[in-house]
Design a protein around this motif. Structure first.
Motif, PDB file in Angstrom:
ATOM      1  N   MET A   1       0.921  -1.184   0.126  1.00 33.66           N
ATOM      2  CA  MET A   1       0.060  -0.386   0.111  1.00 33.66           C
ATOM      3  C   MET A   1       0.962   1.287   0.327  1.00 33.66           C
ATOM      4  SD  MET A   1      -3.319   1.102   0.272  1.00 33.66           S
ATOM      5  CE  MET A   1      -3.720  -0.702  -0.421  1.00 33.66           C
ATOM      6  N   ILE A   2       0.367   1.844  -0.833  1.00 31.43           N
ATOM      7  CA  ILE A   2       1.308   3.762  -1.078  1.00 31.43           C
ATOM      8  C   ILE A   2       0.666   4.624   0.432  1.00 31.43           C
ATOM      9  CG2 ILE A   2       1.648   5.181  -2.616  1.00 31.43           C
ATOM     10  CD1 ILE A   2       0.743   3.868  -4.484  1.00 31.43           C
TER      11      ILE A   2
ATOM     12  N   CYS B   1       1.282   7.758   0.326  1.00 35.44           N
ATOM     13  CA  CYS B   1       0.581   9.488  -0.244  1.00 35.44           C
ATOM     14  C   CYS B   1       1.283   9.682  -1.174  1.00 35.44           C
ATOM     15  CB  CYS B   1       0.031   9.731   1.555  1.00 35.44           C
ATOM     16  SG  CYS B   1      -0.321  11.570   1.002  1.00 35.44           S
TER      17      CYS B   1
ATOM     18  N   GLU C   1      -6.035  13.289  -5.515  1.00 33.95           N
ATOM     19  CA  GLU C   1      -4.414  12.320  -6.280  1.00 33.95           C
ATOM     20  C   GLU C   1      -4.085  13.605  -7.378  1.00 33.95           C
ATOM     21  OE1 GLU C   1      -5.160   9.208 -10.004  1.00 33.95           O
ATOM     22  OE2 GLU C   1      -5.760   9.606  -7.981  1.00 33.95           O
TER      23      GLU C   1
ATOM     24  N   ASN D   1      -2.525  13.420 -10.707  1.00 26.56           N
ATOM     25  CA  ASN D   1      -0.947  13.347 -11.864  1.00 26.56           C
ATOM     26  C   ASN D   1      -0.814  14.353 -13.001  1.00 26.56           C
ATOM     27  OD1 ASN D   1      -1.712  10.285 -11.721  1.00 26.56           O
ATOM     28  ND2 ASN D   1      -3.890  10.773 -11.574  1.00 26.56           N
TER      29      ASN D   1
ATOM     30  N   ARG E   1     -13.501   3.318  -7.069  1.00 22.07           N
ATOM     31  CA  ARG E   1     -12.316   3.478  -6.466  1.00 22.07           C
ATOM     32  C   ARG E   1     -11.618   2.933  -6.833  1.00 22.07           C
ATOM     33  NH1 ARG E   1      -8.886   7.552  -6.865  1.00 22.07           N
ATOM     34  NH2 ARG E   1      -7.114   7.926  -6.100  1.00 22.07           N
ATOM     35  N   ARG E   2     -10.552   1.828  -6.948  1.00 26.51           N
ATOM     36  CA  ARG E   2      -9.643   1.735  -6.407  1.00 26.51           C
ATOM     37  C   ARG E   2      -8.317   2.486  -4.989  1.00 26.51           C
ATOM     38  NH1 ARG E   2      -3.295   0.850  -7.051  1.00 26.51           N
ATOM     39  NH2 ARG E   2      -2.930   1.193  -8.689  1.00 26.51           N
TER      40      ARG E   2
ATOM     41  N   LYS F   1      -5.722   3.643  -2.825  1.00 25.46           N
ATOM     42  CA  LYS F   1      -4.672   3.961  -3.575  1.00 25.46           C
ATOM     43  C   LYS F   1      -3.667   4.162  -2.281  1.00 25.46           C
ATOM     44  CE  LYS F   1      -5.468   4.946  -7.951  1.00 25.46           C
ATOM     45  NZ  LYS F   1      -5.594   5.894  -9.642  1.00 25.46           N
ATOM     46  N   SER F   2      -3.504   4.545  -1.431  1.00 30.93           N
ATOM     47  CA  SER F   2      -2.786   4.946   0.257  1.00 30.93           C
ATOM     48  C   SER F   2      -3.667   4.636   1.069  1.00 30.93           C
ATOM     49  CB  SER F   2      -2.151   6.183  -0.350  1.00 30.93           C
ATOM     50  OG  SER F   2      -3.956   7.069  -0.040  1.00 30.93           O
TER      51      SER F   2
ATOM     52  N   GLU G   1      -6.161   7.309   2.394  1.00 32.21           N
ATOM     53  CA  GLU G   1      -7.579   6.828   1.561  1.00 32.21           C
ATOM     54  C   GLU G   1      -9.004   5.681   2.490  1.00 32.21           C
ATOM     55  OE1 GLU G   1      -7.896   6.461  -2.745  1.00 32.21           O
ATOM     56  OE2 GLU G   1      -5.861   7.359  -3.385  1.00 32.21           O
TER      57      GLU G   1
ATOM     58  N   LYS H   1      -5.048  -5.319  -2.605  1.00 30.91           N
ATOM     59  CA  LYS H   1      -6.075  -4.485  -3.506  1.00 30.91           C
ATOM     60  C   LYS H   1      -6.867  -4.444  -2.264  1.00 30.91           C
ATOM     61  CE  LYS H   1      -4.522  -7.171  -7.652  1.00 30.91           C
ATOM     62  NZ  LYS H   1      -5.318  -7.241  -9.416  1.00 30.91           N
TER      63      LYS H   1
ATOM     64  N   ARG I   1     -11.204  -1.314  -2.860  1.00 29.45           N
ATOM     65  CA  ARG I   1     -11.410  -0.714  -3.908  1.00 29.45           C
ATOM     66  C   ARG I   1     -13.149  -0.876  -3.578  1.00 29.45           C
ATOM     67  NH1 ARG I   1     -11.704  -1.395  -9.231  1.00 29.45           N
ATOM     68  NH2 ARG I   1      -9.937  -2.160  -9.357  1.00 29.45           N
TER      69      ARG I   1
END
Length: 145
Positions: free
Chosen positions: A1-2, A4, A28, A30, A86-87, A89-90, A93, A141, A143
Motif C-alpha cells: 500500500m502506498i 500518500c 490524487e 497526476n 475507485r481503487r 491507493k494510499s 484514503e 488490493k 476498492r
C-alpha cells in the motif's frame, strides 16, 4: 500500500490552502508533461457534501486561476471525483473513506465489508461474520463498492 502522494508536489502546494478552506480532500494528482505543455489531473473528495457539477465547475475555475498564475508551462486541467469503484491507493484514503463499503484482498480472494475505523498503521475491517484489524502493509488490493 502506498503511503500518500508526494506532498512536496508543486501543484499540491499551490492548491492545498484553497481545498482545505473548502473542506475538500485532494486524493490524487497526476501530471503529464511534454514539449508542448501538459495535462494535470486532480481527484477531489469531500466527506461532508457532494461534489456536484456546479461545485466542480467552480473549483475548476478557482484552481485553474491559481495554477495559471504560478506554473510556467501550458496545461489542460482535469478535475474528477473518485467514482463508485475507485481503487484505494494510499493509507490516507482508508481514513478518508472510513465508514464506506469496500472489497478487500488480503490473500488471493476479495471480501466485502466496511472500513469501521482507520488508524495510523491499520484499520478495522468488518464483514457480516467478523471484524479484523488489518495492517495497511498486508493489503494487496482494495476498492470502493
Amino acid at each position: 500500500m502506498i503511503k500518500c502522494f508526494d506532498k512536496n508536489n508543486e501543484v499540491y502546494n499551490l492548491i492545498k490552502n484553497l481545498t482545505e478552506r473548502l473542506n475538500v480532500e485532494i486524493l490524487e494528482i497526476n501530471i503529464f508533461r511534454n514539449k508542448n505543455g501538459g495535462k494535470i489531473q486532480i481527484v477531489l473528495y469531500s466527506k461532508n457534501f457532494s461534489l456536484g457539477i456546479d461545485l466542480m465547475t467552480d473549483l475548476h475555475k478557482m484552481i485553474l486561476l491559481i495554477l495559471e498564475a504560478n506554473l510556467k508551462y501550458s496545461f489542460i486541467l482535469e478535475l474528477s471525483t473518485p467514482g463508485i469503484d475507485r481503487r484505494i491507493k494510499s493509507d490516507k484514503e482508508f481514513q478518508i473513506f472510513e465508514g464506506k463499503k469496500i472489497k478487500l484482498m488480503l490473500d488471493n480472494e476479495f471480501e466485502e465489508g466496511f472500513i469501521l475505523e482507520a488508524k495510523s498503521k491499520s484499520f478495522i475491517f468488518k464483514t457480516d461474520s467478523k471484524e479484523l484489524n488489518v495492517f495497511y502493509s498486508d493489503v494487496k488490493k482494495a476498492r470502493l463498492v
